[in-house]
Design a protein around this motif. Structure first.
Motif, mmCIF file in Angstrom:
data_model
loop_
_atom_site.group_PDB
_atom_site.id
_atom_site.type_symbol
_atom_site.label_atom_id
_atom_site.label_comp_id
_atom_site.label_asym_id
_atom_site.label_seq_id
_atom_site.Cartn_x
_atom_site.Cartn_y
_atom_site.Cartn_z
ATOM 1 N N UNK A 297 1.787 56.222 57.464
ATOM 2 C CA UNK A 297 1.024 55.432 56.492
ATOM 3 C C UNK A 297 0.179 56.327 55.597
ATOM 4 N N UNK A 298 -0.397 57.382 56.129
ATOM 5 C CA UNK A 298 -1.150 58.303 55.263
ATOM 6 C C UNK A 298 -0.226 58.941 54.225
ATOM 7 N N UNK A 299 0.982 59.295 54.647
ATOM 8 C CA UNK A 299 1.970 59.845 53.712
ATOM 9 C C UNK A 299 2.312 58.798 52.649
ATOM 10 N N UNK A 300 2.490 57.553 53.074
ATOM 11 C CA UNK A 300 2.822 56.455 52.167
ATOM 12 C C UNK A 300 1.715 56.243 51.138
ATOM 13 N N UNK A 301 0.460 56.237 51.596
ATOM 14 C CA UNK A 301 -0.662 56.023 50.692
ATOM 15 C C UNK A 301 -0.786 57.151 49.668
ATOM 16 N N UNK A 302 -0.688 58.380 50.152
ATOM 17 C CA UNK A 302 -0.875 59.524 49.267
ATOM 18 C C UNK A 302 0.252 59.636 48.250
ATOM 19 N N UNK A 303 1.447 59.189 48.616
ATOM 20 C CA UNK A 303 2.608 59.316 47.736
ATOM 21 C C UNK A 303 2.746 58.155 46.760
ATOM 22 N N UNK B 299 17.972 67.756 67.130
ATOM 23 C CA UNK B 299 17.675 67.976 65.710
ATOM 24 C C UNK B 299 16.737 66.884 65.201
ATOM 25 N N UNK B 300 15.689 66.628 65.992
ATOM 26 C CA UNK B 300 14.778 65.508 65.739
ATOM 27 C C UNK B 300 13.635 65.987 64.849
ATOM 28 N N UNK B 301 13.668 65.584 63.583
ATOM 29 C CA UNK B 301 12.688 66.072 62.617
ATOM 30 C C UNK B 301 11.258 65.730 63.003
ATOM 31 N N UNK B 302 11.016 64.472 63.393
ATOM 32 C CA UNK B 302 9.641 64.065 63.686
ATOM 33 C C UNK B 302 9.083 64.834 64.869
ATOM 34 N N UNK B 303 9.904 65.106 65.884
ATOM 35 C CA UNK B 303 9.449 65.895 67.029
ATOM 36 C C UNK B 303 8.965 67.267 66.574
ATOM 37 N N UNK C 154 15.923 58.658 69.401
ATOM 38 C CA UNK C 154 16.346 60.018 69.700
ATOM 39 C C UNK C 154 17.422 60.469 68.718
ATOM 40 N N UNK C 155 18.190 59.503 68.220
ATOM 41 C CA UNK C 155 19.295 59.814 67.321
ATOM 42 C C UNK C 155 18.888 59.849 65.858
ATOM 43 N N UNK C 156 17.581 59.748 65.570
ATOM 44 C CA UNK C 156 17.162 59.707 64.166
ATOM 45 C C UNK C 156 17.335 61.057 63.473
ATOM 46 N N UNK C 157 17.416 62.124 64.235
ATOM 47 C CA UNK C 157 17.739 63.458 63.739
ATOM 48 C C UNK C 157 16.876 63.867 62.542
ATOM 49 N N UNK C 158 17.466 64.033 61.354
ATOM 50 C CA UNK C 158 16.733 64.555 60.195
ATOM 51 C C UNK C 158 15.905 63.494 59.469
ATOM 52 N N UNK C 159 15.795 62.316 60.057
ATOM 53 C CA UNK C 159 14.987 61.239 59.471
ATOM 54 C C UNK C 159 13.526 61.535 59.784
ATOM 55 N N UNK C 160 12.840 62.169 58.839
ATOM 56 C CA UNK C 160 11.496 62.657 59.091
ATOM 57 C C UNK C 160 10.403 61.725 58.611
ATOM 58 N N UNK C 161 9.178 62.232 58.568
ATOM 59 C CA UNK C 161 8.015 61.440 58.189
ATOM 60 C C UNK C 161 8.162 60.901 56.770
ATOM 61 N N UNK C 162 8.638 61.713 55.839
ATOM 62 C CA UNK C 162 8.783 61.253 54.459
ATOM 63 C C UNK C 162 9.808 60.131 54.360
ATOM 64 N N UNK C 163 10.898 60.221 55.131
ATOM 65 C CA UNK C 163 11.907 59.164 55.140
ATOM 66 C C UNK C 163 11.337 57.879 55.733
ATOM 67 N N UNK D 24 10.995 54.249 53.902
ATOM 68 C CA UNK D 24 11.557 53.021 54.462
ATOM 69 C C UNK D 24 10.487 51.940 54.580
ATOM 70 N N UNK D 25 9.308 52.314 55.074
ATOM 71 C CA UNK D 25 8.225 51.348 55.227
ATOM 72 C C UNK D 25 7.750 50.841 53.874
ATOM 73 N N UNK D 26 7.619 51.734 52.898
ATOM 74 C CA UNK D 26 7.167 51.327 51.564
ATOM 75 C C UNK D 26 8.102 50.279 50.972
ATOM 76 N N UNK D 27 9.412 50.525 51.059
ATOM 77 C CA UNK D 27 10.378 49.575 50.502
ATOM 78 C C UNK D 27 10.309 48.227 51.214
#
Length: 282
Positions: free
Chosen positions: A141-147, A185-189, A95-104, A108-111
């Motif tokens: 994961x789709x974002x990760x693959x495409x990027x 301010x939950x970006x993913x939501x 809930x506290x991830x706030x502006x940590x969105x799909x791209x972030x 994180x997963x890629x690294x």
């Protein structure tokens, strides 16, 4: 009194037995760790959904004195999957991830997948990578693959999307979750709302990736839940959290997993569970 003592003893021993036979799981909230390593070039990467983690997403609780069941543990002990190592992938999702969105989350997963742990090879050092994704994990994961196409262009990649809101969820567009997105301010939501700008853009880019075969050996399968999280006996049914039209957009026929909701769709109690056979068939 003797009968009562015997029952207490029986219940206690049953509880101890259940506890001792519980499958191995990571600590709650701990992600991006190896669950089972093998000397192989194939790896399965589990990626959980929003507001979840690797310990709970894939776990079916035990009952009647029986231990729970953990999907990665089932696979680790299944001869059919003996050629695969198993990795528990994840991203910051609170809930506290706030502006940590799909791209972030994708970054994180890629690294994490590129990280060498104690001199061992990373996930990306494997020639075959099979992603098993629940809900928002599929979007990440789709974002990760495409990027990061260049990372996967010479690999065999499997993408199993389970109840993944590829075009969003109308529940995420509901008034309640809109308020949650604003208050926290939950970006993913916000990003998971039906046809949100980021999902429309990712949908277009991922379709282009598939059409142009930018990852030549990429194959996938999509499944969706069967009913809402709870069912009301005498009232009209509520729609699924992720409906078929959003869960299946890229790989042909979408499989509906019978008698599952958004969460039980990835919590097999045995190898007979529909999601387990879905993965086996793929």
């Amino acid at each position: 009194r003797t009968e009562f003592q015997l029952k207490l003893t029986s219940d206690f021993m049953s509880g101890i037995g259940q506890y001792l036979n519980e499958p191995r799981r990571p600590e709650e909230g701990k992600n991006n760790i190896w669950y089972h390593r093998r000397d192989t070039d194939r790896v399965i990467v589990f990626v959980h959904g929003v507001l979840s983690h690797s310990a709970g997403c894939w776990y079916c609780s035990g009952h009647d004195g029986q231990p729970g069941v953990y999907w990665p543990d089932l696979l680790a002990n299944d001869p059919e999957f003996r050629q695969y190592s198993i990795y528990l992938g994840g991203y910051f999702s609170e809930f506290t991830s706030r502006e940590f969105g799909v791209s972030d989350a994708a970054d994180q997963l890629f690294r994490a997948l590129d990280r060498h742990d104690k001199g061992q090879k990373s996930v990306f050092d494997h020639t075959t990578i099979l992603f098993v994704c629940h809900s928002t994990g599929g979007v990440v994961v789709r974002y990760l693959l495409e990027s990061n196409v260049e990372t996967f262009v010479d690999k065999t990649v499997g993408l199993v999307l389970i109840a993944s809101p590829s075009y969003g969820s109308r529940w995420a567009s509901s008034m309640t979750l809109r308020i949650v997105g604003r208050i926290y301010q939950h970006s993913v939501a916000r990003e998971l709302q039906w046809a949100s700008p980021i999902l429309r853009d990712l949908d277009d880019r991922f379709r282009t990736l598939l059409e142009d075969e930018r990852i030549p050996r990429l194959a996938g399968a999509e499944a969706c839940e069967n009913h809402f999280v709870f069912r009301r006996r005498y009232l009209p049914p509520l729609p699924q959290v992720v409906k078929k039209e959003s869960a299946g957009r890229y790989f042909g026929r979408t499989t509906m997993l019978p008698d599952t909701d958004h969460f039980t769709s990835v919590k097999p109690a045995s190898r007979d569970h529909p999601v387990y056979t879905f993965l086996s068939d793929f």
